[in-house]
Design a protein around this motif. Structure first.
Motif, PDB file in Angstrom:
ATOM      1  N   ARG A   1       0.824  -1.197   0.000  1.00 28.43           N
ATOM      2  CA  ARG A   1       0.000   0.000   0.000  1.00 28.43           C
ATOM      3  C   ARG A   1       0.867   1.259   0.000  1.00 28.43           C
ATOM      4  NH1 ARG A   1      -4.464  -1.854   4.605  1.00 28.43           N
ATOM      5  NH2 ARG A   1      -5.644  -3.258   3.214  1.00 28.43           N
ATOM      6  N   THR A   2       0.350   2.283  -0.624  1.00 29.64           N
ATOM      7  CA  THR A   2       1.020   3.571  -0.576  1.00 29.64           C
ATOM      8  C   THR A   2       0.665   4.279   0.730  1.00 29.64           C
ATOM      9  OG1 THR A   2      -0.813   4.767  -1.602  1.00 29.64           O
ATOM     10  CG2 THR A   2       0.790   3.727  -3.090  1.00 29.64           C
ATOM     11  N   LYS A   3       1.418   5.300   1.082  1.00 29.40           N
ATOM     12  CA  LYS A   3       1.116   6.060   2.296  1.00 29.40           C
ATOM     13  C   LYS A   3      -0.252   6.706   2.207  1.00 29.40           C
ATOM     14  CE  LYS A   3       5.899   7.084   3.668  1.00 29.40           C
ATOM     15  NZ  LYS A   3       6.887   8.168   3.953  1.00 29.40           N
ATOM     16  N   ALA A   4      -0.609   7.158   1.023  1.00 28.73           N
ATOM     17  CA  ALA A   4      -1.921   7.778   0.844  1.00 28.73           C
ATOM     18  C   ALA A   4      -3.039   6.766   1.070  1.00 28.73           C
ATOM     19  CB  ALA A   4      -2.027   8.386  -0.559  1.00 28.73           C
ATOM     20  N   GLU A   5      -2.836   5.538   0.598  1.00 34.69           N
ATOM     21  CA  GLU A   5      -3.841   4.493   0.805  1.00 34.69           C
ATOM     22  C   GLU A   5      -3.980   4.155   2.282  1.00 34.69           C
ATOM     23  OE1 GLU A   5      -3.800   1.915  -3.352  1.00 34.69           O
ATOM     24  OE2 GLU A   5      -2.422   1.383  -1.735  1.00 34.69           O
ATOM     25  N   VAL A   6      -2.858   4.087   2.998  1.00 41.42           N
ATOM     26  CA  VAL A   6      -2.891   3.773   4.421  1.00 41.42           C
ATOM     27  C   VAL A   6      -3.707   4.818   5.174  1.00 41.42           C
ATOM     28  CG1 VAL A   6      -1.494   3.589   6.513  1.00 41.42           C
ATOM     29  CG2 VAL A   6      -0.733   2.481   4.405  1.00 41.42           C
ATOM     30  N   THR A   7      -3.501   6.083   4.846  1.00 43.23           N
ATOM     31  CA  THR A   7      -4.243   7.166   5.499  1.00 43.23           C
ATOM     32  C   THR A   7      -5.728   7.090   5.173  1.00 43.23           C
ATOM     33  OG1 THR A   7      -2.292   8.592   5.426  1.00 43.23           O
ATOM     34  CG2 THR A   7      -4.439   9.660   5.729  1.00 43.23           C
ATOM     35  N   ARG A   8      -6.034   6.861   3.910  1.00 40.42           N
ATOM     36  CA  ARG A   8      -7.442   6.797   3.495  1.00 40.42           C
ATOM     37  C   ARG A   8      -8.143   5.606   4.136  1.00 40.42           C
ATOM     38  NH1 ARG A   8      -9.838   4.742  -1.427  1.00 40.42           N
ATOM     39  NH2 ARG A   8      -7.754   4.372  -2.267  1.00 40.42           N
TER      40      ARG A   8
ATOM     41  N   ALA B   1      -7.439   4.147   6.980  1.00 42.19           N
ATOM     42  CA  ALA B   1      -7.648   4.401   8.409  1.00 42.19           C
ATOM     43  C   ALA B   1      -8.944   5.165   8.631  1.00 42.19           C
ATOM     44  CB  ALA B   1      -6.460   5.169   8.978  1.00 42.19           C
ATOM     45  N   GLY B   2      -9.240   6.114   7.768  1.00 40.76           N
ATOM     46  CA  GLY B   2     -10.483   6.861   7.886  1.00 40.76           C
ATOM     47  C   GLY B   2     -11.699   5.997   7.617  1.00 40.76           C
TER      48      GLY B   2
ATOM     49  N   ASP C   1      -2.738  -5.841  10.021  1.00 40.05           N
ATOM     50  CA  ASP C   1      -3.993  -5.380  10.602  1.00 40.05           C
ATOM     51  C   ASP C   1      -4.479  -6.337  11.688  1.00 40.05           C
ATOM     52  OD1 ASP C   1      -3.761  -3.397   8.765  1.00 40.05           O
ATOM     53  OD2 ASP C   1      -5.569  -3.891   7.629  1.00 40.05           O
TER      54      ASP C   1
END
Length: 502
Positions: free
Chosen positions: A30-37, A39-40, A250
């Motif tokens: 996963r990209t960092k952006a995907e990880v952040t998205r 989590a939300g 996870d």
């Protein structure tokens, strides 16, 4: 984070669930952006007045349309490409076929037993749903069996707290009540129930049936005095591939073996030998997380339940011990030079694995019903989600489009939890103690009656409805169980309506 790092050295490789040909799942990081998205997306809801986005699709794009028949659990993943559907159908044919003992004229179907619990996969997993307990002495224990073990065994060097047990020396690891002609079945399982009254907070009385297990008509002499008996009813099959695709990180992120956060929940990861090389892997399948992958689980069932040889369990006599010499000397279905020389060849095991991986999860029903929404809020408020984690986003996979990057709602953490003495089988398995069980997924639980024709729950089917299943919870879930007991009838009915909607 520290508790996760303590587990990781026990595991081998970046992805531990096995795919076809005994290879790890092909995960795209996963990209960092995907990880952040993500989590939300996975955050707990703050508003219970309406359903969450995509909540009606518990299997993501792999979710299947609800059918009003017993075939509701037997549909392939809703997003399966057309060119992969033939593999599902071929796997289904193998899953539903009836195997026969050797020698037989049907060479593609022989090799059953000689000792066995079922003649086919779907004998236990009725319509791909749950098995059931025997209705009485007149009914054999198809779809239910006893695991056997005695104290002892060796500790794998890689897993320091492995609980050492070994198979019962005469009857093996699984009690088998069927046999081929000319060979004696091991015996029969005996169940005796005692009714235990429970008074709820509003004065309602509920009766639980407490089982006691024994064996009778033993054909090969007495069992060891220190034998441990543990019953198993076949679980439902839906959504297994999606569970296999949940990122290991996870799952491990919820491990809290010493209850460092003080919430009373101490989930532990099951670490088991997996694949053909037996490396330590994360256990996701089985009531105690005893198998790492769908392929491992399928091969184990072929060997233990039906006495059929696969590449992972090549002995043609299955679970027969050295004491059961007639079983070991019986004619097998193995054919040197044909079909890998195994009773269930490599390709057949792959097809059954593919089938089991792709049994679709049906859509939710009544997801916006006010009573269901109230039940969902109660489920969260009393802490049921501490173990029954509602949702995940699966790994992005290169070669499994059905399971790749799906938002799913299985309601499980796939970890081991101490469920107290009431549910204890007192039989360790791997890292799991005699009172620990893996949190089962809840999706599809409300369709049990439609698919399987009963409402029997828990590992041995002792609970005759969902309320009884909740009332058997203890140990780490004692607080949640007691909260349900204390609920007013309206909230108790609401939480049951929520569970029925899953």
């Amino acid at each position: 984070m520290l508790r996760v790092l303590l587990i990781l050295p026990l595991l081998a490789g970046p992805a531990f669930a096995q795919g076809a040909d005994d290879q790890p799942l092909n995960v795209i990081p996963r990209t960092k952006a995907e990880v952040t998205r993500i989590a939300g997306v996975l955050a707990a809801p703050k508003d219970f007045s309406a359903s969450e986005k995509f909540e009606a699709k518990p299997g993501g794009a792999a979710t299947v349309r609800v059918r009003p028949t017993a075939d509701a659990f037997s549909q392939f993943s809703g997003n399966m490409p057309f060119d992969r559907q033939m593999n599902f159908n071929l796997g289904n044919a193998l899953f539903t076929k009836t195997w026969v003992p050797s020698p037989a004229s049907t060479l593609a179907s022989d090799g059953l037993g000689p000792l066995f619990n079922a003649r086919g996969c779907q004998d236990c997993h009725l319509k791909d749903g749950r098995g059931h307990v025997p209705a009485g002495l007149e009914e054999s224990a198809v779809s239910m069996f006893l695991r056997l073990s005695v104290p002892g065994g060796s500790n794998p060097a890689e897993i320091k707290d492995w609980l050492a047990t070994q198979d019962e020396p005469t009857y093996g690891g699984q009690f088998q009540d069927f046999a081929a002609t000319g060979i004696a079945a091991e015996g029969r399982m005996v169940i005796d129930y005692t009714e235990v009254p429970v008074i709820l907070g509003d004065g309602t009385m509920v009766s639980l049936r407490a089982p006691a297990y024994a064996v009778a008509d033993l054909a090969y002499g007495p069992m060891a005095k220190d034998v441990m008996l543990s019953p198993r009813v076949a679980p439902q099959m839906i959504g297994l591939g999606l569970l296999e695709a949940i990122p290991e990180a996870d799952i491990l992120a919820k491990v809290d073996e010493t209850d460092a956060d003080g919430d009373g929940i101490s989930g532990r990861a099951s670490i088991v030998p997996g694949g053909s090389d037996g490396k330590p892997m994360l256990g996701r399948f089985g009531f105690k997380g005893g198998k790492a992958s769908i392929r491992d689980q399928s091969a184990g069932a072929f060997a233990g339940d039906m006495g059929l040889a696969t590449s992972l369990h090549p002995d043609p006599w299955g679970d027969c011990t050295k004491v059961e010499d007639a079983c070991r000397l019986a004619i097998s279905g193995q054919e040197p030079g044909v079909r890998d020389g195994l009773e269930v060849d490599h390709q057949s095991l792959d097809l059954v694995t593919f089938y089991a991986r792709n049994l679709g999860v049906p859509e939710r029903r009544g997801v916006d019903d006010p009573k269901v929404l109230r039940g969902k809020q109660v489920f969260y408020d009393i802490g049921c989600t501490s173990c029954h984690t509602p949702k995940y986003v699966t790994d992005r996979l290169k070669d499994q489009p059905e399971q790749s990057f799906q938002l799913i709602w299985p309601y499980t953490d796939l970890l081991l939890h101490d469920m107290g003495p009431g549910l204890a089988d007192n039989r360790p398995e791997g890292r799991a103690s005699g009172s620990e069980w893996k949190t089962p997924p809840l999706w599809g639980i409300g369709m049990t009656s439609q698919v399987s024709g009963h409402t029997e729950f828990l590992h041995d089917g002792r609970a005759r409805n969902l309320l009884e299943a909740v009332l058997w919870h203890g140990g780490e879930a004692q607080a949640q169980r007691d909260a349900v007991v204390a609920l007013p009838k309206g909230d108790r009915d609401a939480i049951l309506a929520f569970l029925e909607s899953l």
